[in-house]
Design a protein around this motif. Structure first.
Motif, PDB file in Angstrom:
ATOM      1  N   LEU A   1      -4.168   3.960  -0.187  1.00  0.00           N
ATOM      2  CA  LEU A   1      -4.336   2.946  -1.449  1.00  0.00           C
ATOM      3  C   LEU A   1      -3.369   1.479  -1.973  1.00  0.00           C
ATOM      4  O   LEU A   1      -2.292   1.849  -1.116  1.00  0.00           O
ATOM      5  N   TYR A   2      -3.517   1.403  -3.131  1.00  0.00           N
ATOM      6  CA  TYR A   2      -2.923   0.270  -3.535  1.00  0.00           C
ATOM      7  C   TYR A   2      -1.324   1.074  -3.832  1.00  0.00           C
ATOM      8  O   TYR A   2      -1.749   1.802  -4.140  1.00  0.00           O
ATOM      9  N   ASN A   3      -0.356   0.189  -3.852  1.00  0.00           N
ATOM     10  CA  ASN A   3       1.154   0.962  -4.520  1.00  0.00           C
ATOM     11  C   ASN A   3       1.105   0.336  -5.979  1.00  0.00           C
ATOM     12  O   ASN A   3       0.731  -0.834  -6.810  1.00  0.00           O
ATOM     13  N   ARG A   4       2.312   0.751  -6.657  1.00  0.00           N
ATOM     14  CA  ARG A   4       2.222   0.539  -7.967  1.00  0.00           C
ATOM     15  C   ARG A   4       2.303   0.084  -8.198  1.00  0.00           C
ATOM     16  O   ARG A   4       2.585  -1.484  -9.196  1.00  0.00           O
TER      17      ARG A   4
ATOM     18  N   GLY B   1       3.414   9.907  -7.831  1.00  0.00           N
ATOM     19  CA  GLY B   1       3.010  11.140  -8.102  1.00  0.00           C
ATOM     20  C   GLY B   1       1.626  11.224  -8.016  1.00  0.00           C
ATOM     21  O   GLY B   1       1.361  10.909  -6.694  1.00  0.00           O
ATOM     22  N   ASP B   2       1.274  12.031  -8.658  1.00  0.00           N
ATOM     23  CA  ASP B   2      -0.098  12.618  -8.654  1.00  0.00           C
ATOM     24  C   ASP B   2      -1.037  11.687  -9.335  1.00  0.00           C
ATOM     25  O   ASP B   2      -2.340  12.018  -9.975  1.00  0.00           O
ATOM     26  N   GLU B   3      -0.471  10.322  -9.773  1.00  0.00           N
ATOM     27  CA  GLU B   3      -1.554   9.407 -10.875  1.00  0.00           C
ATOM     28  C   GLU B   3      -2.032   8.860  -9.770  1.00  0.00           C
ATOM     29  O   GLU B   3      -1.931   7.919  -8.616  1.00  0.00           O
ATOM     30  N   PHE B   4      -3.596   8.034 -10.585  1.00  0.00           N
ATOM     31  CA  PHE B   4      -4.277   6.515  -9.294  1.00  0.00           C
ATOM     32  C   PHE B   4      -4.484   5.993 -10.813  1.00  0.00           C
ATOM     33  O   PHE B   4      -4.981   6.658 -11.940  1.00  0.00           O
ATOM     34  N   VAL B   5      -5.118   5.136 -10.145  1.00  0.00           N
ATOM     35  CA  VAL B   5      -5.150   3.703 -11.800  1.00  0.00           C
ATOM     36  C   VAL B   5      -6.233   3.123 -10.920  1.00  0.00           C
ATOM     37  O   VAL B   5      -6.269   2.193  -9.632  1.00  0.00           O
TER      38      VAL B   5
ATOM     39  N   THR C   1       0.901  -1.150  -0.078  1.00  0.00           N
ATOM     40  CA  THR C   1      -0.356   0.074   0.091  1.00  0.00           C
ATOM     41  C   THR C   1       1.038   0.906  -0.323  1.00  0.00           C
ATOM     42  O   THR C   1       2.271   1.452   0.439  1.00  0.00           O
ATOM     43  N   ASP C   2       0.110   1.882  -0.156  1.00  0.00           N
ATOM     44  CA  ASP C   2       0.745   3.393  -0.744  1.00  0.00           C
ATOM     45  C   ASP C   2       0.553   4.126   0.434  1.00  0.00           C
ATOM     46  O   ASP C   2      -0.300   3.813   1.620  1.00  0.00           O
ATOM     47  N   TYR C   3       1.603   4.902   0.922  1.00  0.00           N
ATOM     48  CA  TYR C   3       1.302   5.277   2.813  1.00  0.00           C
ATOM     49  C   TYR C   3       0.411   6.671   2.797  1.00  0.00           C
ATOM     50  O   TYR C   3       0.103   6.482   3.713  1.00  0.00           O
ATOM     51  N   LEU C   4       1.015   7.230   2.299  1.00  0.00           N
ATOM     52  CA  LEU C   4       0.266   8.330   2.262  1.00  0.00           C
ATOM     53  C   LEU C   4      -1.258   8.369   1.899  1.00  0.00           C
ATOM     54  O   LEU C   4      -2.277   9.244   3.092  1.00  0.00           O
TER      55      LEU C   4
END
Length: 377
Positions: free
Chosen positions: A230-233, A300-304, A224-227
């Motif tokens: 959400l899930y990470n890349r 960065g500032d992108e999400f999927v 996961t993304d800490y900030l």
């Protein structure tokens, strides 16, 4: 002799479990978050304590000066690490709650005071009987003031527990429960160890606590993304590759999302508001899409968002729902900024030779075309 062999076997088994955890935490790029580094240090410290404990069991009562001085060195380092591992646990919990490196720097030195005091007493025990005595037969005995060591560790653990309880509302309820549970196995082991001389299971109990934390919290952090939460890349790549190879009858839809206003928010309102904008966007995505949909921070500032749908028309409906939720957020004016998104979306065609990476590039290009419309408005 049997109990000694049994303890050595249990220690070796615990060390093997911890090595599996360390191997699973390994990142080939060497990029670790601070909480991952602290958890790594916590696990490594437990490995070292178990190793030292094994040496002490193996050499206890063995004749000769070499065995004597190895035992003394091992017990001194063992006693020092008792307080060190308690400090690492507090730092891990503090950072898990606040996520602040600056705060961690401030609390590090106060937490270092009992660690240094314990280190001085541990070294002094070589010449006195404060923590331990190695008799003429090279047999270990507790020192007259070993309760000082136990008191230092207990107070540090209690302080961490009280800190966690006071800040329980700052973290997820499940995570709070697992963090709170951490203290229970070693507390039981410590009590048994103090009451029944010769019973040393505290670090095996700590291994159990570390395993529980790893399975339920730390391993999840690797995905996961800490900030944003959400899930990470990394997990996105794995998930998408699995899905495109599957034989499910559903369509696989992908949505690439870019926070257009991110740079403006950072420049006008500062990086704290920029981080908050990312969190707000993540929250909007979670409230828009279904629980079974896969939402990740791409970078960065992108999400999927990856979805399984019955018909392609469902994809456009969900994108429209997202745009409406963004508009509602901006109308509330609860923050000084507005959120604007560029969105590219399409369905994956399984019959084609398109790979997961190519599909991501395709919806990224569609997102870029949408961004160009926003720029030229």
């Amino acid at each position: 002799m049997l109990p000694i062999l049994l303890y050595i076997e249990l220690n070796c088994f615990a060390i093997a479990i911890l090595f599996v955890i360390l191997l699973n935490m390994r990142d080939h790029d060497g990029r670790y978050l601070l909480d991952q580094k602290l958890f790594f240090a916590l696990t490594a410290a437990d490995v070292l304590l178990l190793f030292l404990d094994t040496i002490l069991w193996a050499l206890d009562g063995k004749p000769g000066n070499n065995a004597r001085w190895v035992c003394i060195a091992a017990i001194v380092l063992y006693n020092i690490l008792n307080a060190v591992i308690c400090m690492i646990w507090y730092l891990y919990v503090d950072f898990y709650v606040y996520g602040s490196k600056d705060r961690l720097t401030k609390v590090f030195f106060p937490m270092l005071i009992p660690v240094v005091a314990n280190m001085v007493l541990s070294i002094a025990s070589i010449f006195t009987d404060i923590y331990f005595v190695i008799d003429e037969n090279n047999i270990y005995h507790r020192g007259r003031y070993v309760h000082i060591l136990l008191g230092i560790c207990l107070l540090m653990l209690l302080y961490t527990t009280v800190f966690l309880i006071r800040n329980r509302k700052k973290i997820d309820r499940k995570e709070y429960a697992y963090l709170l549970f951490f203290i229970i196995p070693p507390a039981i082991g410590g009590i048994l160890q103090y009451l029944f001389y010769g019973v040393i299971i505290i670090w095996i109990c700590v291994t159990l606590s570390i395993l529980i934390i790893f399975i339920n919290i730390q391993n999840n952090q690797l995905r996961t993304d800490y900030l944003t939460g959400l899930y990470n890349r990394r997990h996105l790549d794995h998930y998408l590759q699995t899905r495109v190879k599957s034989r499910y009858p559903h369509l696989i839809a992908g949505i690439m999302i870019d926070l257009d206003s991110f740079k403006v928010i950072n420049d006008l309102y500062g990086h704290n508001n920029g981080d908050q904008a990312l969190k707000d966007t993540a929250q909007i995505l979670k409230s828009t899409f279904r629980d079974k949909d896969f939402i990740a921070r791409y970078g960065g500032d992108e999400f999927v968002v990856v979805m399984e749908i019955e018909e392609q028309s469902e994809l456009a409906v969900m994108v429209q729902k997202l745009r409406e939720n963004i508009s509602r957020f901006n109308l509330r004016r609860s923050v000084p900024y507005e959120i604007h998104l560029s969105i590219g979306y399409d369905c994956f065609v399984k019959e084609s030779e398109t790979s997961a990476m190519t599909f991501l590039q395709k919806i990224d290009h569609l997102m870029y075309l949408d961004k160009q419309k926003y720029v030229h408005k």
